[in-house]
Design an enzyme around this catalytic site. Sequence first.
Site, PDB file in Angstrom:
ATOM      1  N   SER A 111       0.862  -1.190   0.000  1.00  0.00           N
ATOM      2  CA  SER A 111       0.000   0.000   0.000  1.00  0.00           C
ATOM      3  C   SER A 111       0.893   1.234   0.000  1.00  0.00           C
ATOM      4  O   SER A 111       1.990   1.219   0.558  1.00  0.00           O
ATOM      5  CB  SER A 111      -0.877   0.023   1.256  1.00  0.00           C
ATOM      6  OG  SER A 111      -1.559   1.254   1.356  1.00  0.00           O
TER       7      SER A 111
ATOM      8  N   TYR B 246      -1.438  -0.372  10.269  1.00  0.00           N
ATOM      9  CA  TYR B 246      -1.658  -0.915   8.915  1.00  0.00           C
ATOM     10  C   TYR B 246      -0.495  -0.520   8.008  1.00  0.00           C
ATOM     11  O   TYR B 246       0.059  -1.361   7.283  1.00  0.00           O
ATOM     12  CB  TYR B 246      -2.981  -0.382   8.360  1.00  0.00           C
ATOM     13  CG  TYR B 246      -3.198  -0.649   6.884  1.00  0.00           C
ATOM     14  CD1 TYR B 246      -3.613  -1.897   6.434  1.00  0.00           C
ATOM     15  CD2 TYR B 246      -2.995   0.352   5.940  1.00  0.00           C
ATOM     16  CE1 TYR B 246      -3.816  -2.133   5.079  1.00  0.00           C
ATOM     17  CE2 TYR B 246      -3.190   0.125   4.585  1.00  0.00           C
ATOM     18  CZ  TYR B 246      -3.600  -1.121   4.156  1.00  0.00           C
ATOM     19  OH  TYR B 246      -3.798  -1.353   2.817  1.00  0.00           O
TER      20      TYR B 246
HETATM   21  P1  NAP Z   1     -11.428  -5.930   0.225  1.00  0.00           P
HETATM   22  O1  NAP Z   1     -12.315  -5.426  -0.859  1.00  0.00           O
HETATM   23  O2  NAP Z   1     -11.822  -5.726   1.653  1.00  0.00           O
HETATM   24  O3  NAP Z   1     -11.171  -7.500  -0.035  1.00  0.00           O
HETATM   25  C1  NAP Z   1     -10.346  -8.197   0.849  1.00  0.00           C
HETATM   26  C2  NAP Z   1     -10.193  -9.614   0.354  1.00  0.00           C
HETATM   27  O4  NAP Z   1      -9.274 -10.295   1.227  1.00  0.00           O
HETATM   28  C3  NAP Z   1     -11.488 -10.407   0.384  1.00  0.00           C
HETATM   29  O5  NAP Z   1     -11.512 -11.242  -0.771  1.00  0.00           O
HETATM   30  C4  NAP Z   1     -11.374 -11.244   1.654  1.00  0.00           C
HETATM   31  O6  NAP Z   1     -12.068 -12.491   1.581  1.00  0.00           O
HETATM   32  C5  NAP Z   1      -9.881 -11.494   1.690  1.00  0.00           C
HETATM   33  N1  NAP Z   1      -9.358 -11.816   3.019  1.00  0.00           N
HETATM   34  C6  NAP Z   1      -9.261 -11.029   4.110  1.00  0.00           C
HETATM   35  N2  NAP Z   1      -8.688 -11.688   5.117  1.00  0.00           N
HETATM   36  C7  NAP Z   1      -8.403 -12.931   4.647  1.00  0.00           C
HETATM   37  C8  NAP Z   1      -7.800 -14.092   5.204  1.00  0.00           C
HETATM   38  N3  NAP Z   1      -7.380 -14.111   6.485  1.00  0.00           N
HETATM   39  N4  NAP Z   1      -7.677 -15.196   4.430  1.00  0.00           N
HETATM   40  C9  NAP Z   1      -8.118 -15.194   3.144  1.00  0.00           C
HETATM   41  N5  NAP Z   1      -8.677 -14.128   2.553  1.00  0.00           N
HETATM   42  C10 NAP Z   1      -8.822 -13.020   3.306  1.00  0.00           C
HETATM   43  O7  NAP Z   1      -9.957  -5.311   0.112  1.00  0.00           O
HETATM   44  P2  NAP Z   1      -9.192  -4.627  -1.123  1.00  0.00           P
HETATM   45  O8  NAP Z   1      -9.396  -3.179  -1.023  1.00  0.00           O
HETATM   46  O9  NAP Z   1      -9.465  -5.337  -2.378  1.00  0.00           O
HETATM   47  O10 NAP Z   1      -7.683  -4.902  -0.670  1.00  0.00           O
HETATM   48  C11 NAP Z   1      -6.895  -5.941  -1.231  1.00  0.00           C
HETATM   49  C12 NAP Z   1      -5.449  -5.683  -0.848  1.00  0.00           C
HETATM   50  O11 NAP Z   1      -5.058  -4.400  -1.343  1.00  0.00           O
HETATM   51  C13 NAP Z   1      -5.217  -5.646   0.662  1.00  0.00           C
HETATM   52  O12 NAP Z   1      -3.962  -6.252   0.960  1.00  0.00           O
HETATM   53  C14 NAP Z   1      -5.173  -4.152   0.965  1.00  0.00           C
HETATM   54  O13 NAP Z   1      -4.425  -3.851   2.112  1.00  0.00           O
HETATM   55  C15 NAP Z   1      -4.524  -3.624  -0.303  1.00  0.00           C
HETATM   56  N6  NAP Z   1      -4.771  -2.201  -0.548  1.00  0.00           N
HETATM   57  C16 NAP Z   1      -6.039  -1.729  -0.783  1.00  0.00           C
HETATM   58  C17 NAP Z   1      -6.224  -0.360  -0.999  1.00  0.00           C
HETATM   59  C18 NAP Z   1      -7.576   0.243  -1.261  1.00  0.00           C
HETATM   60  O14 NAP Z   1      -7.685   1.493  -1.252  1.00  0.00           O
HETATM   61  N7  NAP Z   1      -8.616  -0.531  -1.499  1.00  0.00           N
HETATM   62  C19 NAP Z   1      -5.117   0.505  -0.965  1.00  0.00           C
HETATM   63  C20 NAP Z   1      -3.851  -0.020  -0.713  1.00  0.00           C
HETATM   64  C21 NAP Z   1      -3.686  -1.369  -0.514  1.00  0.00           C
HETATM   65  P3  NAP Z   1     -13.629 -12.690   2.022  1.00  0.00           P
HETATM   66  O15 NAP Z   1     -14.371 -11.487   1.547  1.00  0.00           O
HETATM   67  O16 NAP Z   1     -14.042 -13.954   1.334  1.00  0.00           O
HETATM   68  O17 NAP Z   1     -13.642 -12.810   3.513  1.00  0.00           O
END
Ligand code: NAP
Length: 248
Positions: free
Chosen positions: A147, A161
């Site tokens: 991130s 985080y």
């Molecule tokens: P999201 O929409 O909340 O989706 C999170 C995903 O991770 C879901 O598929 C969830 O599965 C899965 N997950 C969470 N904990 C888990 C575990 N213990 N084991 C297996 N699966 C798990 O999040 P996102 O925004 O797409 O983020 C994805 C990645 O990008 C993360 O690492 C986040 O830190 C990073 N990121 C996101 C942003 C942003 O602005 N969105 C910015 C920087 C970095 P279920 O739904 O099936 O439980």
Amino acid sequence: MTDGQRGVVLVTGGSRGIGAAASIALAADGWDVGVNYRTQADEAARVVKACAEQGRRTVAVQADVTQADQLERLFDTVTAELGPIGAVINNAGVVSPAGRVAEYDAERLERVFRINAVSAFLVAGAAVRRMSTAYGGNGGVLVNISSRAAVLGSAGEYVDYAASKAAVDALTVGLANEVATEGVRVVGVRPGLIETDIHAPGRLDRLGTTPPLGRPGTAQEVAEVIAFLASDRASYMTGTSVDVSGGR
Ligand code: NAP
């Protein structure tokens, strides 16, 4: 491999958000896709259907990536169903509730570091044991999802985080050097503000126009970079992370 197929990719946290978009983009790019999820079976099934519509083989596998035994089962199931894994997208992650460092307790810290940092290392280790030529594998690519918070620090929101993602950045650099001569590239992506469900209610409305590009990014915009990094088009990239953050 035939039909432009690239091999088998495993996406952790592939049921929603960036992982879901990455799964579909990778299928469109010719990969067979193992879609991991923790709780959202319906969402994972939707992603699997979208990958299959790209003409690729695909499977959804439930597993909590913080649990070593479930992680081994995840890798073994994808290998048994689709074949040897050639790329892993280390994506599953969570944020913490907004708060100042002075207010954090051990339970909160252990949760965010367990899911974002410890699990990232466990996934990376499992990936290397399958892909590295030193372990009998055929080589491959690990894409770690970090991130921009790792660089910006997320003051007043979730410095824990940010620090857990800084650990992911160090993993990318260190592991890349460990396995560079073993056929494995290790690269990272640092998304900025991306429209997914990970944000607390109202956060995107409040911060969405602050990036220099004047808007949040989409999961698809991050997925395109992930697909590029996983492909041979990025064959001379390792030990580095790419910002996808609209200039933020
Ligand atoms: P999201 O929409 O909340 O989706 C999170 C995903 O991770 C879901 O598929 C969830 O599965 C899965 N997950 C969470 N904990 C888990 C575990 N213990 N084991 C297996 N699966 C798990 O999040 P996102 O925004 O797409 O983020 C994805 C990645 O990008 C993360 O690492 C986040 O830190 C990073 N990121 C996101 C942003 C942003 O602005 N969105 C910015 C920087 C970095 P279920 O739904 O099936 O439980």
